[in-house]
Design a protein around this motif. Structure first.
Motif, PDB file in Angstrom:
ATOM      1  N   LEU A   7      86.924 133.427  22.014  1.00  0.00           N
ATOM      2  CA  LEU A   7      85.915 133.246  23.047  1.00  0.00           C
ATOM      3  C   LEU A   7      85.057 134.498  23.212  1.00  0.00           C
ATOM      4  O   LEU A   7      85.480 135.604  22.871  1.00  0.00           O
ATOM      5  CB  LEU A   7      86.572 132.918  24.395  1.00  0.00           C
ATOM      6  CG  LEU A   7      87.414 131.644  24.486  1.00  0.00           C
ATOM      7  CD1 LEU A   7      88.120 131.577  25.829  1.00  0.00           C
ATOM      8  CD2 LEU A   7      86.551 130.399  24.266  1.00  0.00           C
ATOM      9  N   ALA A 211      91.869 127.444  26.426  1.00  0.00           N
ATOM     10  CA  ALA A 211      90.598 126.852  26.015  1.00  0.00           C
ATOM     11  C   ALA A 211      90.770 125.976  24.780  1.00  0.00           C
ATOM     12  O   ALA A 211      90.182 124.886  24.679  1.00  0.00           O
ATOM     13  CB  ALA A 211      89.574 127.953  25.745  1.00  0.00           C
ATOM     14  N   GLN A 215      90.073 121.969  24.739  1.00  0.00           N
ATOM     15  CA  GLN A 215      89.135 121.396  23.774  1.00  0.00           C
ATOM     16  C   GLN A 215      89.764 120.229  23.029  1.00  0.00           C
ATOM     17  O   GLN A 215      89.130 119.177  22.837  1.00  0.00           O
ATOM     18  CB  GLN A 215      88.689 122.464  22.780  1.00  0.00           C
ATOM     19  CG  GLN A 215      87.689 121.955  21.745  1.00  0.00           C
ATOM     20  CD  GLN A 215      87.124 123.081  20.903  1.00  0.00           C
ATOM     21  OE1 GLN A 215      86.104 123.670  21.230  1.00  0.00           O
ATOM     22  NE2 GLN A 215      87.814 123.401  19.808  1.00  0.00           N
ATOM     23  N   LEU A 248      85.063 129.162  32.755  1.00  0.00           N
ATOM     24  CA  LEU A 248      84.892 129.741  31.427  1.00  0.00           C
ATOM     25  C   LEU A 248      83.407 129.952  31.120  1.00  0.00           C
ATOM     26  O   LEU A 248      83.017 130.979  30.549  1.00  0.00           O
ATOM     27  CB  LEU A 248      85.532 128.835  30.381  1.00  0.00           C
ATOM     28  CG  LEU A 248      85.688 129.405  28.967  1.00  0.00           C
ATOM     29  CD1 LEU A 248      86.587 130.632  28.970  1.00  0.00           C
ATOM     30  CD2 LEU A 248      86.240 128.338  28.031  1.00  0.00           C
TER      31      LEU A 248
END
Length: 651
Positions: A7, A211, A215, A248
């Motif tokens: 990220l 994350a 996803q 995020l």
């Protein structure tokens, strides 16, 4: 193997940022003066007032006891609601109360629920982590450094430790990507990790792991929408997922905010409302709620006024509703054309007479599997509402326990659902057993659904059970059950007992030729027609009788005593046996009878059923082992014929 993704996270973040910035929060005091936020905030203040002086509980020894969950959740809500009240009013007594609650929570030995032992972290961990993260983020500028450090250590211990790349694979819920557990646990604990970024840079691997799993969960949402656990669990899951996704993006990485997954569920939330405050609640999906705070956020993301209006009408408020509602979005009534939809991921079909009519009929049906996460052995069941009231119901969700989750509760048997029993045998609760929607047809005048459901049973005498639902607009439902027995000649006696059950929380009245479900504001007439060779097995010469389930309590808000159902029973004497049931709602008994008088039903021997209604003719013909539907719409003197073949040859 971990789902971690790399990220881009900013290192210059300023609290608050998880849900809103300080600039955005500065307008809260003005926004809560207008409805519906004024009512939401008044209710929140009333609750806070009741808990303003009460001493805060501490963690029970070992984190055990039936009162663990309500105690820790109450403290977490005190922290969040007091933090929000401080932003609205600027009153330092709310700052002091929220700080006291956060300090209390940081001292608890466990955040996980004893119900889920031996799991070290669970849904409860994520929900407490979410409330702590939001409270910490809102109050960060005013918290003293010692309390900040204490909260950070608590988040590291209770949340971050279980979503690191080297530990997350040990948790089964991290890979439950098609259910609520993955969204809630990874979303909630990931949000807690984000709350202490960038002060604690060691949380980056945990954020990236969360994350990656979120996803994957978004990838599992079907392009046509739907959620196998139902709209209630979808709302619960996506609330935590949306919080993490938004935080995020605020932290510098918007890739999940651009994912199409959340938008795929928006229509499902609207279609999944059976009646005001009553979502479609198959399986363990609760029979209350349905208009959660999430819809305000989804409305803000998509600029959809129908989501805004739906949330306004069905939401009870709460901190997230106050934070998420965007007053610049103009509410509008939901409307879809066609008004009915099939959700193939879990094989639900939700039929609606008209989105523009608040008194319209809603018929929810399901096939799917008989087991799996929050599933019941209830393939072929249905719910029906009209005039804003539920008329055909189900017991719904029971009290969670180990026996309940292992299928030992009577609620998790098909006999407590609106299904058929064959020789008293029920459906088998196994993930590979179930039924399938073989065809869904929608036209301006009618909707038709065909299901093949014999695969949900292990009855040796049963070859085929096909269930058909026809919604004849505006307000008549025709339910057809076709049953074939195994290895039996066409005219040979079989002796198999067929029992249909239709549950309700209305008062049931049995009359000579029909049954009546009555409640204030709505009535349903139930009229079943059988071939003349099928004997009635109920009281006297009727095939109707009333049954009861005693000795168990559900969470259904309408349950007052034993759960009752209408029992319709016969014997399968010739192949196939066909049961045709008319369901006609009305505002009261006289209105329902007047509507029923406009419906004519004829069963011509056992090969053809004809229904005449509102100047139209519905012909159901299953000659030559093939079902066909003929729908004649009379427009003036010129007939317009629409023909739809529903299903193929029986095997």
């Amino acid at each position: 193997m971990s789902e971690r993704i790399e990220l881009t996270l900013r290192s210059d973040l300023q609290h608050p940022f998880l849900v809103a910035s300080a600039k955005e929060l500065a307008g809260l005091a003005e926004r809560v003066r207008a409805e519906p936020l004024a009512s939401y905030y008044a209710r929140m203040k009333d609750w806070l007032g009741e808990h303003a002086q009460s001493p805060l509980p501490h963690c029970p020894p070992g984190g055990l006891g039936s009162d663990f969950d309500p105690m820790i959740r109450e403290v977490a809500q005190i922290a969040l609601q007091a933090a929000l009240a401080w932003w609205v009013e600027g009153d330092d007594r709310w700052l002091a109360r929220a700080s006291e609650a956060l300090d209390n929570l940081a001292g608890w030995e466990y955040w996980r629920s004893p119900i889920h032992l031996p799991l070290p972290a669970d849904l409860n961990t994520a929900m407490i982590g979410t409330d702590v993260a939001l409270s910490y983020d809102l109050l960060y500028p005013r918290l003293d450094e010692a309390l900040r450090q204490k909260i950070q250590e608590a988040i590291l211990k209770h949340c971050v430790a279980f979503i690191l790349p080297e530990t997350v694979d040990r948790q089964w819920w991290s890979f439950a990507h098609d259910g609520n557990w993955s969204f809630v646990t990874l979303g909630g604990m990931g949000l807690a990790a984000l709350a202490i970024w960038p002060e604690r840079p060691e949380v980056r691997p945990a954020i990236e792991t969360a994350a990656g799993h979120i996803q994957r969960s978004l990838d599992h949402i079907h392009p046509l929408g739907g959620w196998r656990e139902g709209p209630g669990y979808a709302m619960y899951a996506m609330t935590h997922g949306q919080l993490f996704i938004d935080a995020l993006a605020a932290a510098g990485d918007a890739r999940l905010a651009e994912h199409p997954g959340p938008a795929r569920l928006d229509d499902f939330f609207l279609f999944g409302m059976l009646a005001p405050g009553r979502p479609v609640y198959f399986g363990d999906c609760g029979a209350t709620g349905g208009g959660g705070s999430l819809l305000y956020r989804r409305a803000a993301c998509t600029r959809r006024g129908d989501l805004q209006q739906f949330a306004d009408e069905h939401n009870s408020g709460g901190p997230l509703s106050i934070l998420w509602r965007d007053p610049t979005i103009e509410p509008r009534k939901p409307y879809f054309d066609p008004p009915s939809r099939h959700f193939p991921q879990m094989d639900w079909v939700i039929l609606r007479s008209d989105w523009g009519d608040p008194d319209g009929l809603v018929l929810a049906t399901k096939a799917g599997t008989t087991a799996g996460g929050h599933q019941h052995p209830d393939c072929g069941t249905f719910l029906l509402a009209a005039y804003g009231r539920e008329l055909v119901a189900e017991p719904g969700i029971g009290t969670y326990s180990r026996d309940y989750h292992r299928g030992r509760s009577p609620i998790k048997r098909s006999g407590t659902h609106n299904c058929l029993l064959f020789n008293g045998e029920e459906q088998v609760a196994r993930e590979f057993k179930g039924g399938i929607v073989t065809q869904f047809v929608t036209q301006p005048g009618y909707d038709a659904v065909r299901m093949e459901l014999a695969g949900a049973y292990e009855c040796r005498d049963l070859e085929q059970w096909n269930r058909f639902f026809f919604l004849l607009r505006p307000d008549v439902v025709v339910l057809v059950d076709e049953v074939r027995t195994r290895n039996v000649g066409h005219y040979q006696y079989t002796g198999m007992t067929i029992e249909a059950r239709i549950h309700t929380f209305c008062e049931i009245l049995i009359r000579p030729f029909d049954a009546v479900f009555q409640r204030p504001g709505a009535t349903l007439l139930v009229n079943t027609v059988l071939p003349p060779y099928c004997p009635g097995l109920g009281d006297h010469t009727s095939h109707y009788s009333i049954g009861e389930h005693e000795g168990f309590q559900t969470r259904h808000p309408d349950q007052k005593g034993a759960v009752q159902y209408l029992r319709i029973a016969t014997e399968c004497e010739k192949d196939p046996t066909v049961m045709v049931t008319l369901l006609v709602p009305g505002k009261d008994l006289a209105d329902a009878e007047a509507r029923r008088a406009r419906v004519e039903l004829e069963m011509r021997r056992r090969r053809r059923v004809e229904v005449y209604y509102a100047g139209r003719t519905l012909v159901l013909d299953w000659g030559n082992r093939r079902w066909q539907v003929y729908w004649n719409v009379i427009e003036g003197r010129l007939p317009k014929v629409l023909q739809a073949t529903v299903g193929g040859p029986s095997t």
